[in-house]
Design a protein around this motif. Structure first.
Motif, PDB file in Angstrom:
ATOM      1  N   ASP A 249       0.933  -1.079   0.012  1.00  0.00           N
ATOM      2  CA  ASP A 249      -0.027   0.007   0.152  1.00  0.00           C
ATOM      3  C   ASP A 249       0.886   1.393  -0.272  1.00  0.00           C
ATOM      4  O   ASP A 249       1.751   1.258   0.793  1.00  0.00           O
ATOM      5  N   ASP A 280       1.743  -1.884  -5.962  1.00  0.00           N
ATOM      6  CA  ASP A 280       0.601  -1.310  -5.246  1.00  0.00           C
ATOM      7  C   ASP A 280      -0.547  -1.937  -5.356  1.00  0.00           C
ATOM      8  O   ASP A 280      -1.146  -2.155  -6.375  1.00  0.00           O
ATOM      9  N   GLY A 281      -1.122  -2.484  -4.090  1.00  0.00           N
ATOM     10  CA  GLY A 281      -2.453  -3.090  -4.298  1.00  0.00           C
ATOM     11  C   GLY A 281      -2.436  -4.479  -4.303  1.00  0.00           C
ATOM     12  O   GLY A 281      -3.319  -5.254  -4.402  1.00  0.00           O
TER      13      GLY A 281
END
Length: 368
Positions: A249, A280-281
């Motif tokens: 994150d 990311d994610g």
């Protein structure tokens, strides 16, 4: 001494559905100490037997000093092998066992006696020459087996789990003996073991195998610090590497972080390196060796993340203490100092050195 090339070595047993060896490629330099490691059934002993000529290969080439010996009889390959079971002749003395291969080659008795004495003195078994194997300890028998191989002075030495029948103390002593011999003689050695401590301490290079495939070939330092995948990372090291799943994150400050859960049900953010921004994610696997989770920061130049952890189990080893904690409902090993005085059940701050972590793809299990 001799160089050894294994080119696309494949082995399939008659009636078997799967290959035992699946295209093994290894080049071994003259004077190099190569160790084959892997779990039981991975094919390392089969590969050793094909080098010795005790088993045929289905396809590929075994080249010793530029000569293809794939179809050459074992006796003509100029290879000496040391077995796990010692394979000594019980009716012969130590002298007779060491001299046996030299007599087969019909060397003059004077040369045989000189070689037996040289090898026996080198291995510190000269006082045992007139005893028979039944009168020797396990360590002494193994040294006799090594002496028989050394006396032949072949191009290549093969060791097939030679120390596995010895107790822990003797294994350490014999490891030192073998290391000293290699440094003195600069011989070419291929050595099979399932003991990763043996591999790390003895090898110039390590070949890690799994299911008949070569997973990684490199120096002990490369295998330990830069494993190709989770299998290699988890196989080498004691305790083995911890694998911790975390979702990446970027957060409000655009810096990558991961979230982990401790035994008390609390979530904690840990800082991740900038190279994980592109994940990311997504979920990644953090590979962190026990020595990188400690009770105090070990280096001012590194960035540590502090996380309160509840100690589940403590395992004093003498020079340090292994603490078992829980992260994401999985057991994680931490290497703490011998003076660490907390008790099981206590919650203490532990420091994670994420700059030393290795990251793996959750799907392929390959290093990112």
């Amino acid at each position: 001494m001799a160089a050894l090339e294994l080119n696309q070595i494949r082995k399939t047993y008659r009636g078997a559905e799967n290959e035992t060896l699946k295209g093994i490629n290894i080049q071994i330099e003259s004077g190099e100490f190569l160790i084959l490691v892997g779990p039981s059934g991975c094919g390392k002993s089969t590969l050793m037997n094909t080098i010795a000529g005790l088993e045929s290969i289905s396809s590929g080439e075994i080249v010793i000093d530029g000569v293809d010996v794939s179809n050459v009889e074992p006796k003509d390959r100029d290879i000496a092998m040391v077995f796990q079971s010692y394979a000594l002749y019980p009716n012969m003395t130590v002298r007779g066992n060491i001299a046996f291969g030299l007599k087969i080659r019909k060397l003059p008795q004077v040369k045989i006696d000189a070689e037996v004495n040289r090898v026996a003195e080198m291995l510190q078994i000269d006082h045992l020459l007139d005893r028979k194997p039944a009168q020797l300890s396990g360590g002494q028998r193994q040294r006799v087996a090594m002496g028989r191989a050394l006396a032949r002075q072949p191009k290549l030495y093969l060791f097939d789990e030679p120390l596995s029948n010895l107790d822990a103390k003797l294994r350490v002593e014999m490891r030192t003996q073998i290391k000293r011999l290699h440094q003195k003689l600069n011989t070419t050695i291929v050595y099979v073991t399932h003991d990763q401590i043996e591999a790390m301490t003895l090898a110039d290079r390590i070949a890690v195998m799994k299911d008949g495939e070569l997973q990684q070939l490199g120096t002990p330092k490369e295998i330990y610090n830069q494993p190709n995948n989770m299998f290699v990372a988890g196989f080498m090291g004691s305790p083995s590497m911890n694998f911790i799943k975390a979702r990446v994150d970027l957060g409000t400050d655009d810096k990558p972080q991961g979230e982990i859960w401790t035994a008390d049900g609390q979530s904690h953010k840990i800082n991740l390196p900038d190279r994980l921004r592109k994940f990311d994610g997504e979920t990644v696997i953090i590979g962190l060796r026990p020595e990188f989770i400690t009770e105090q920061p070990s280096d001012e130049n590194r960035t540590f993340t502090e996380v309160p952890m509840q100690i589940d189990v403590l395992e004093p080893t003498g020079p340090d203490t292994i603490a078992i904690v829980e992260i994401n409902q999985e057991h994680v090993a931490c290497r703490l100092s011998a003076e660490f005085d907390a008790k099981a059940g206590e919650t203490v701050p532990l420091y994670f050195d994420l700059s030393s972590a290795i990251f793996f793809d959750v799907n392929t299990e390959m290093r990112i």
